[in-house]
Design an enzyme around this catalytic site. Sequence first.
Site, PDB file in Angstrom:
ATOM      1  N   ASN A   1      54.126  39.682  38.961  1.00  0.00           N
ATOM      2  CA  ASN A   1      53.735  40.861  40.097  1.00  0.00           C
ATOM      3  C   ASN A   1      52.740  39.960  41.045  1.00  0.00           C
ATOM      4  O   ASN A   1      52.835  38.660  41.191  1.00  0.00           O
ATOM      5  CB  ASN A   1      52.906  41.890  39.536  1.00  0.00           C
ATOM      6  CG  ASN A   1      53.331  43.206  38.817  1.00  0.00           C
ATOM      7  OD1 ASN A   1      54.959  42.856  38.350  1.00  0.00           O
ATOM      8  ND2 ASN A   1      52.827  43.655  38.018  1.00  0.00           N
TER       9      ASN A   1
ATOM     10  N   ASN B   1      49.772  35.879  34.627  1.00  0.00           N
ATOM     11  CA  ASN B   1      48.217  35.856  34.591  1.00  0.00           C
ATOM     12  C   ASN B   1      47.752  34.608  33.144  1.00  0.00           C
ATOM     13  O   ASN B   1      47.717  34.048  33.663  1.00  0.00           O
ATOM     14  CB  ASN B   1      47.206  37.120  34.630  1.00  0.00           C
ATOM     15  CG  ASN B   1      47.982  38.295  35.671  1.00  0.00           C
ATOM     16  OD1 ASN B   1      48.346  37.267  36.687  1.00  0.00           O
ATOM     17  ND2 ASN B   1      47.155  39.489  35.572  1.00  0.00           N
TER      18      ASN B   1
ATOM     19  N   GLU C   1      54.835  44.004  29.486  1.00  0.00           N
ATOM     20  CA  GLU C   1      55.859  44.529  30.904  1.00  0.00           C
ATOM     21  C   GLU C   1      56.399  44.447  30.674  1.00  0.00           C
ATOM     22  O   GLU C   1      57.333  44.309  32.184  1.00  0.00           O
ATOM     23  CB  GLU C   1      54.588  44.233  32.054  1.00  0.00           C
ATOM     24  CG  GLU C   1      52.982  45.235  32.341  1.00  0.00           C
ATOM     25  CD  GLU C   1      52.692  44.288  33.127  1.00  0.00           C
ATOM     26  OE1 GLU C   1      52.015  44.978  33.876  1.00  0.00           O
ATOM     27  OE2 GLU C   1      52.471  43.084  33.777  1.00  0.00           O
TER      28      GLU C   1
ATOM     29  N   ARG D   1      30.522  44.169  26.522  1.00  0.00           N
ATOM     30  CA  ARG D   1      30.456  43.936  25.334  1.00  0.00           C
ATOM     31  C   ARG D   1      30.573  43.432  24.141  1.00  0.00           C
ATOM     32  O   ARG D   1      29.605  42.419  23.574  1.00  0.00           O
ATOM     33  CB  ARG D   1      30.467  45.730  24.862  1.00  0.00           C
ATOM     34  CG  ARG D   1      29.369  46.860  25.027  1.00  0.00           C
ATOM     35  CD  ARG D   1      29.459  47.670  24.681  1.00  0.00           C
ATOM     36  NE  ARG D   1      30.629  48.315  25.047  1.00  0.00           N
ATOM     37  CZ  ARG D   1      32.457  48.775  23.828  1.00  0.00           C
ATOM     38  NH1 ARG D   1      31.316  48.679  22.628  1.00  0.00           N
ATOM     39  NH2 ARG D   1      32.681  49.602  24.577  1.00  0.00           N
ATOM     40  N   GLY D   2      31.765  42.689  25.100  1.00  0.00           N
ATOM     41  CA  GLY D   2      32.330  41.326  24.370  1.00  0.00           C
ATOM     42  C   GLY D   2      33.483  41.187  23.302  1.00  0.00           C
ATOM     43  O   GLY D   2      35.005  42.009  24.201  1.00  0.00           O
TER      44      GLY D   2
ATOM     45  N   GLY E   1      41.140  40.199  30.852  1.00  0.00           N
ATOM     46  CA  GLY E   1      41.924  40.775  29.763  1.00  0.00           C
ATOM     47  C   GLY E   1      42.943  39.508  29.728  1.00  0.00           C
ATOM     48  O   GLY E   1      42.870  39.119  28.738  1.00  0.00           O
ATOM     49  N   ASP E   2      43.456  39.515  30.612  1.00  0.00           N
ATOM     50  CA  ASP E   2      44.337  38.563  30.641  1.00  0.00           C
ATOM     51  C   ASP E   2      44.161  36.374  30.597  1.00  0.00           C
ATOM     52  O   ASP E   2      44.121  36.273  29.847  1.00  0.00           O
ATOM     53  CB  ASP E   2      45.734  37.925  31.964  1.00  0.00           C
ATOM     54  CG  ASP E   2      46.582  39.289  32.442  1.00  0.00           C
ATOM     55  OD1 ASP E   2      46.829  40.141  31.149  1.00  0.00           O
ATOM     56  OD2 ASP E   2      46.045  40.157  33.213  1.00  0.00           O
TER      57      ASP E   2
END
Length: 285
Positions: free
Chosen positions: A13, A45, A137, A203-204, A231-232
């Site tokens: 994207n 990513n 995606e 928090r990990g 997250g990626d």
Amino acid sequence: MTAPRITVVGSVNLDFVASGRILPSPGETVTGATLARHPGGKGANQALAARRLGAEVSLIGRVGGDSMADEALALLRGDGVDLASCRADGGHPTGVALIAVSAEGENQIVVCPGANMAVTPADLPPRIDGALIAQLELPIDTVAAGAQRTHGLVVLNLAPAAEVPQSLLDRADVIVVNETEAAFYGEALRRSGGLVALTLGARGAELWRAGERIAVATPPRVQVVDTTGAGDAFVGALAVALLEDQPHDRALAFACAAGALAASRAGAQPSLPTRAELEAVLTRS
Ligand code: RIB
């Protein structure tokens, strides 16, 4: 050590990012934001995250036949991700994500998938050697075909959450979910035979196998600027660490640190850490 070999079947994207004080509520207009454009897409990513950490990475995907395509691929190209199987498709626009980021670094994302939804199983080779990283995606049948054709570790990021066939969950050696996605998949995750990594934001993260928690990690403390792409970064880093045979607790800490570093900087791909940056943070913590 030989560099891990990873194929990513995933989205590309161009991210249009409005950074402001607060996120809008439904029906609300907020003003005063600044606009930036960055390469993004969960597939791209994660490919770049793994590449910057030392893997040999190729990306199978599609961009449009428009002026946004080159911009979307620029950082992948710059860092040496193999784009030979990333086609330009004149029949569709390049995927676009509209992202609002608040002063706290939280985001809201709307994706216009464009060419990403035109990636079909026919775009994949009959056999994928080495490891696979995939997300949701792209059309699910393309993701499922990628997993079935892979002769190596399959890392599946169930994001954004969507219905998937049980056979895809069964084939995944490693599933990565955040708390929202974990709630969506529920019992199906507990039935999974592989590893399940659950990310918990600041928090990990936790690593589970067969319903048992086998590792926990907390991230290094950072000033959060923009959580887009964190997250990626986690997914790409976890795949690299597991392919390097790092023990589970070290692999999880490695991935958490990558996510934290990405959250401490603006943008998805511009924020992804290099191996040296990540090692430096791990040595300090
Ligand atoms: O995970 C972050 C990514 O989600 C963004 O780069 C955006 O393109 C969307 O795909």
